[in-house]
Design a protein around this motif. Structure first.
Motif, short mmCIF file in Angstrom:
data_model
loop_
_atom_site.label_atom_id
_atom_site.label_comp_id
_atom_site.label_asym_id
_atom_site.label_seq_id
_atom_site.Cartn_x
_atom_site.Cartn_y
_atom_site.Cartn_z
N VAL B 104 0.80 -1.09 -0.04
CA VAL B 104 0.14 0.09 0.02
C VAL B 104 0.96 1.16 0.12
O VAL B 104 0.54 2.21 -0.94
CB VAL B 104 -1.00 -0.01 1.09
N PRO B 105 1.89 1.42 0.92
CA PRO B 105 2.63 2.58 0.94
C PRO B 105 3.10 2.77 -0.45
O PRO B 105 3.39 3.95 -1.03
CB PRO B 105 3.75 2.43 1.96
N LEU B 106 3.73 1.85 -1.16
CA LEU B 106 4.42 1.59 -2.39
C LEU B 106 3.59 2.43 -3.49
O LEU B 106 3.96 3.17 -4.26
CB LEU B 106 5.20 0.22 -2.87
N VAL B 107 2.22 1.83 -3.46
CA VAL B 107 1.25 2.23 -4.57
C VAL B 107 1.09 3.69 -4.06
O VAL B 107 0.78 4.48 -5.16
CB VAL B 107 0.19 1.24 -4.44
N TYR B 108 0.75 4.19 -2.91
CA TYR B 108 0.39 5.52 -2.52
C TYR B 108 1.56 6.29 -2.97
O TYR B 108 1.37 7.41 -3.75
CB TYR B 108 0.46 5.53 -1.06
N VAL B 183 8.63 -9.35 -5.35
CA VAL B 183 8.46 -9.30 -6.91
C VAL B 183 6.93 -8.93 -6.88
O VAL B 183 6.34 -8.21 -7.99
CB VAL B 183 8.77 -10.51 -7.74
N VAL B 184 6.21 -9.83 -6.25
CA VAL B 184 4.55 -9.65 -6.54
C VAL B 184 4.17 -8.19 -5.86
O VAL B 184 3.52 -7.48 -6.44
CB VAL B 184 3.90 -10.39 -5.38
N ILE B 185 5.01 -7.50 -4.94
CA ILE B 185 4.65 -6.07 -4.47
C ILE B 185 5.13 -5.13 -5.59
O ILE B 185 4.39 -4.44 -5.91
CB ILE B 185 5.70 -5.76 -3.30
N PHE B 186 5.99 -5.47 -6.29
CA PHE B 186 6.41 -4.45 -7.40
C PHE B 186 5.58 -4.65 -8.45
O PHE B 186 5.27 -3.40 -8.87
CB PHE B 186 7.84 -4.87 -8.06
N ALA B 187 5.04 -5.75 -8.73
CA ALA B 187 4.06 -6.04 -9.91
C ALA B 187 2.83 -5.23 -9.51
O ALA B 187 2.20 -4.65 -10.20
CB ALA B 187 3.81 -7.54 -10.31
N ALA B 188 2.54 -5.26 -8.20
CA ALA B 188 1.22 -4.51 -7.76
C ALA B 188 1.36 -3.11 -7.72
O ALA B 188 0.45 -2.66 -8.57
CB ALA B 188 0.79 -5.16 -6.47
N ALA B 189 2.41 -2.70 -7.50
CA ALA B 189 2.59 -1.13 -7.70
C ALA B 189 2.58 -0.62 -9.21
O ALA B 189 1.96 0.26 -9.32
CB ALA B 189 3.96 -0.77 -7.03
N TRP B 190 3.16 -1.75 -10.00
CA TRP B 190 3.27 -1.04 -11.38
C TRP B 190 1.72 -1.23 -12.17
O TRP B 190 1.60 -0.39 -12.80
CB TRP B 190 4.06 -2.28 -12.00
N GLY B 191 1.19 -2.10 -11.47
CA GLY B 191 -0.25 -2.32 -12.06
C GLY B 191 -1.26 -1.66 -11.47
O GLY B 191 -2.40 -1.13 -12.09
N GLY B 192 -0.94 -1.10 -10.22
CA GLY B 192 -2.06 -0.20 -9.51
C GLY B 192 -1.84 1.39 -9.10
O GLY B 192 -2.54 2.02 -8.97
N THR B 193 -0.73 1.68 -10.02
CA THR B 193 -0.45 3.03 -10.06
C THR B 193 -1.42 4.00 -10.87
O THR B 193 -1.94 4.87 -10.36
CB THR B 193 0.88 3.30 -10.53
N SER B 238 -6.33 11.15 -0.45
CA SER B 238 -5.34 10.10 0.28
C SER B 238 -6.25 9.08 0.90
O SER B 238 -5.86 7.78 0.87
CB SER B 238 -4.54 10.96 0.97
N PHE B 239 -7.01 9.35 1.75
CA PHE B 239 -7.68 8.55 2.55
C PHE B 239 -8.66 7.42 1.59
O PHE B 239 -8.35 6.24 1.61
CB PHE B 239 -8.91 9.34 3.33
N MET B 240 -9.18 7.94 0.63
CA MET B 240 -9.88 6.85 -0.41
C MET B 240 -8.87 6.08 -0.90
O MET B 240 -8.92 4.82 -1.09
CB MET B 240 -10.62 7.66 -1.40
N VAL B 241 -7.54 6.66 -1.44
CA VAL B 241 -6.62 5.64 -1.92
C VAL B 241 -5.99 4.59 -1.13
O VAL B 241 -6.25 3.46 -1.45
CB VAL B 241 -5.52 6.58 -2.64
N ILE B 242 -5.86 5.01 0.05
CA ILE B 242 -5.41 4.21 1.08
C ILE B 242 -6.38 3.25 1.35
O ILE B 242 -6.07 1.90 1.31
CB ILE B 242 -4.69 5.17 2.34
N LEU B 243 -7.47 3.72 1.57
CA LEU B 243 -8.71 2.72 1.98
C LEU B 243 -8.86 1.67 0.72
O LEU B 243 -8.81 0.22 1.08
CB LEU B 243 -9.82 3.31 2.24
N LEU B 244 -8.98 2.34 -0.44
CA LEU B 244 -9.13 1.25 -1.58
C LEU B 244 -8.21 0.22 -1.82
O LEU B 244 -8.24 -0.82 -1.98
CB LEU B 244 -9.54 2.05 -2.82
N SER B 245 -6.88 0.77 -1.73
CA SER B 245 -5.70 -0.03 -1.91
C SER B 245 -5.47 -0.83 -1.02
O SER B 245 -4.91 -2.14 -1.00
CB SER B 245 -4.64 0.58 -2.45
#
Lengths: 301, 314
Positions: B104-108, B183-193, B238-245
């Motif tokens: 979540v922090p990485l996506v944020y 690797v999963v976390i990187f992939a999630a950040a890549w797809g979720g940005t 920010s709140f919405m992004v953190i909650l949803l992600s």
């Protein structure tokens, strides 16, 4: 690499750049000074985001032998479409495209229509019933359907929707994001418009269909594209609902190649790239609706 | 619900001078009760059939040893007792938490950072950059998994090739649980940005330029302007992004199935995968439903904590 919108207007607006320039000499010095490093940083980031996709797509043009031979090279030494041909032969794309497109299009049409209806009702008929339902919809965003995987399967089976495309379509029609997007949009439409239509004798449903729905066109397009993307890429429901490989959607079919004991990479690369194409085309056409979407409309209250 | 409009229920009552129910009042009733009912009817039915009904069923199943067919046998709290003694369940749940806390922090940060660059007027080529960064959003979680599996392949992956070109020795990404999760976390950040980036771009554009200029004139540096003007300005987003992600991370399934299939071994089996495996592959529907109920409680708790936190700040 500057895009059209970044270029200063040349014809007919001579005064405006001058004013802008004057302003930037005053309070905005920092920005001009930062321009080059910030642009560099952005394009570095772009490179990082593009690299995995670029590597993936370029690899799909390499012959199987080149995929695993060191040293690797970015561009194929020998360009070939063999991976795509093999994938097309091995995977029944025509069928999976048709299944997936049916699911995505029908669900999208239903989602957009019912989200518009619901969003409008929530925005313009503020009574106890609609308020209660609004809270219910909010709850569905907090509690994803994944937490009721098994019982939902029972419900779908008991309704006779198992192993049918309808079994994927019907449960996905109610979409909280869609309802929020429309609700937020209709909140911004002045009530006076409604009142004057009522005074003119329009019925409630006529007001919705003839005035409000056409007004919401931008939201309608935006949600349509989002919904299409969600449904095209959906995996968990098709996986659960569909049993017969003939009714598989694209994602479930792809997953069966990835799940194999020994992955046939040339086929998998080709199939994956083919599976991405339809959405890229849709995006290319409707790009501005997606990139300028005020998605926030659905999220802030 | 922050709806500033006057309730349409109230408005016509004020206008009618006689408190007797006339024909026109009847018509108004139709207007304000029947019309919205027609408009939200289908979605209410869908909500009842696909959320309330399965929710209730799931609760019932969790107290039975139901296996998908046959009659329900109630076994009290046995499923939950077994669940809390089941080390694979704990492993799945704690792995899910770890994954959420890291991703979540990485996506944020990635989506906010990219959005900030994309709204900055100093930057050239913003539209083209936006298109490129948006592309991963078009790609299904399954293919995102495949792409990153390909990038991090053991003998032929791009990343290992770069490492060995630089003189290092290739890393066995998929045989080490923590590396595989990374690797999963990187992939999630890549797809979720991309999606979150859109949210942030809209929010950043809403911050009045004058506010930032005033802060600049008062001598605030870039960090201070960001900290004291921008961040509070985008707080609801920010709140919405953190909650949803967070919720998104807790229910990750497709991408991880394609990328690692929960491996190595079962080390990176996340909670939804655990529920899927026990419920559908092993037909322990009652047991899987009990696990679902635990997940539901966890998600509700997260949502409530974040709502409370947001309210306090706002």
């Amino acid at each position: 690499m500057a895009s059209a919108t970044d270029l200063p207007p040349i014809v007919g607006e001579v005064a405006i750049p001058a004013v802008k320039a004057a302003r930037s000499r005053g309070g905005r010095e920092g920005r001009t000074r930062l321009s080059a490093p910030l642009t560099g940083l952005l394009w570095l980031v772009v490179g990082i985001y593009a690299l995995p996709l670029l590597w993936f797509i370029l690899s799909s043009f390499k012959p199987g032998s080149e995929l695993f031979s060191y040293p690797l090279s970015m561009f194929p030494r020998e360009w070939t479409f063999q991976g795509f041909f093999d994938a097309w032969e091995r995977v029944d794309f025509a069928r999976y495209f048709l299944n997936t497109a049916t699911v995505a299009l029908v669900t999208t049409a239903l989602t957009v229509f019912f989200s518009a209806c619901t969003g409008y009702a929530l925005a313009k008929y503020n009574n106890k019933g609609t308020r209660l339902f609004f809270v219910c919809i909010l709850a569905t965003t907090m509690l994803p359907t994944e937490v009721i995987l098994n019982p939902t399967f029972t419900v779908i089976r008991d309704l006779g929707l198992y192993n049918s495309l309808a079994g994927i379509i019907v449960p996905s029609v109610l979409t909280a994001t869609g309802v929020f997007m429309f609700r937020q949009f209709f909140l911004t439409v002045p009530d006076d418009l409604l009142h004057s239509a009522r005074i003119d004798g329009a019925s409630e449903l006529a007001i919705f269909f003839r005035i409000m729905l056409p007004l919401s066109r931008p939201i309608l397009f935006t949600l349509a594209i989002f919904s299409f993307q969600w449904r095209w890429n959906d995996y968990i429901w098709p996986l659960i609902v569909l049993n017969d490989p003939k009714s598989y959607t694209l994602q479930v079919a792809l997953r069966s190649i990835v799940g194999a004991e020994n992955i046939d990479w040339p086929v998998l690369l080709g199939a994956s790239v083919i599976s991405i194409l339809p959405l890229v085309l849709v995006f290319a056409v409707f790009q501005k609706y997606v990139l300028n979407a005020d998605v926030n409309a659905g999220l802030k209250d | 619900m922050a709806n500033p409009t006057v309730s349409p229920m109230a408005a016509p009552e004020v206008l009618s001078p006689v408190p007797v129910r006339t024909k026109s009042q009847q018509r108004r009733r139709n207007r304000y009760v029947i019309a919205p009912l027609i408009l939200i009817g289908i979605n209410v039915v869908l909500f009842l059939v696909f959320f309330v009904w399965p929710g209730a069923l799931g609760l019932i199943y969790s107290f039975t040893d139901y296996r998908g067919v046959g009659k329900l046998h109630f076994i009290g709290l046995a499923n939950f007792q077994k669940l809390f003694a089941d080390s694979t369940f704990y492993a799945a749940l704690s792995r899910t938490f770890l994954y959420t806390v890291l991703s979540v922090p990485l996506v944020y940060v990635s989506s906010l950072g990219v959005a900030a660059l994309l709204v900055s007027k100093a930057v050239r080529g913003r539209t083209a950059a936006k298109v490129v960064i948006f592309l991963p959003w078009l790609i299904s979680p399954i293919v995102v998994g495949v792409i990153w599996k390909w990038m991090f392949g053991q003998d032929f992956g791009f990343v290992n090739f770069v490492i060995s070109t630089l003189g290092g020795s290739p890393v066995q990404w998929s045989s080490n649980g923590n590396l595989a999760l990374m690797v999963v976390i990187f992939a999630a950040a890549w797809g979720g940005t991309a999606f979150n980036m859109l949210l942030f771009i809209a929010a950043l554009k809403n911050i009045p330029e004058a506010l930032l200029e005033a802060a600049e004139l008062d001598g605030a540096n870039a960090w201070q302007r960001f900290r004291n003007v921008t961040l509070p300005g985008i707080a609801p987003t920010s709140f919405m992004v953190i909650l949803l992600s967070t919720i998104h991370a807790m229910k990750e399934f497709a991408m991880i199935q394609a990328l690692t299939n929960g491996g190595p071994g079962t080390e990176n089996t996340l909670i939804v995968q655990y529920i899927y495996k026990t419920g559908f592959e092993q037909s322990k529907v009652g047991y899987a439903s009990a696990a679902s109920m635990v997940l539901m409680v966890v998600l509700l708790a997260i949502a409530l904590i974040q709502l409370r936190f947001n309210r306090k700040k706002g």
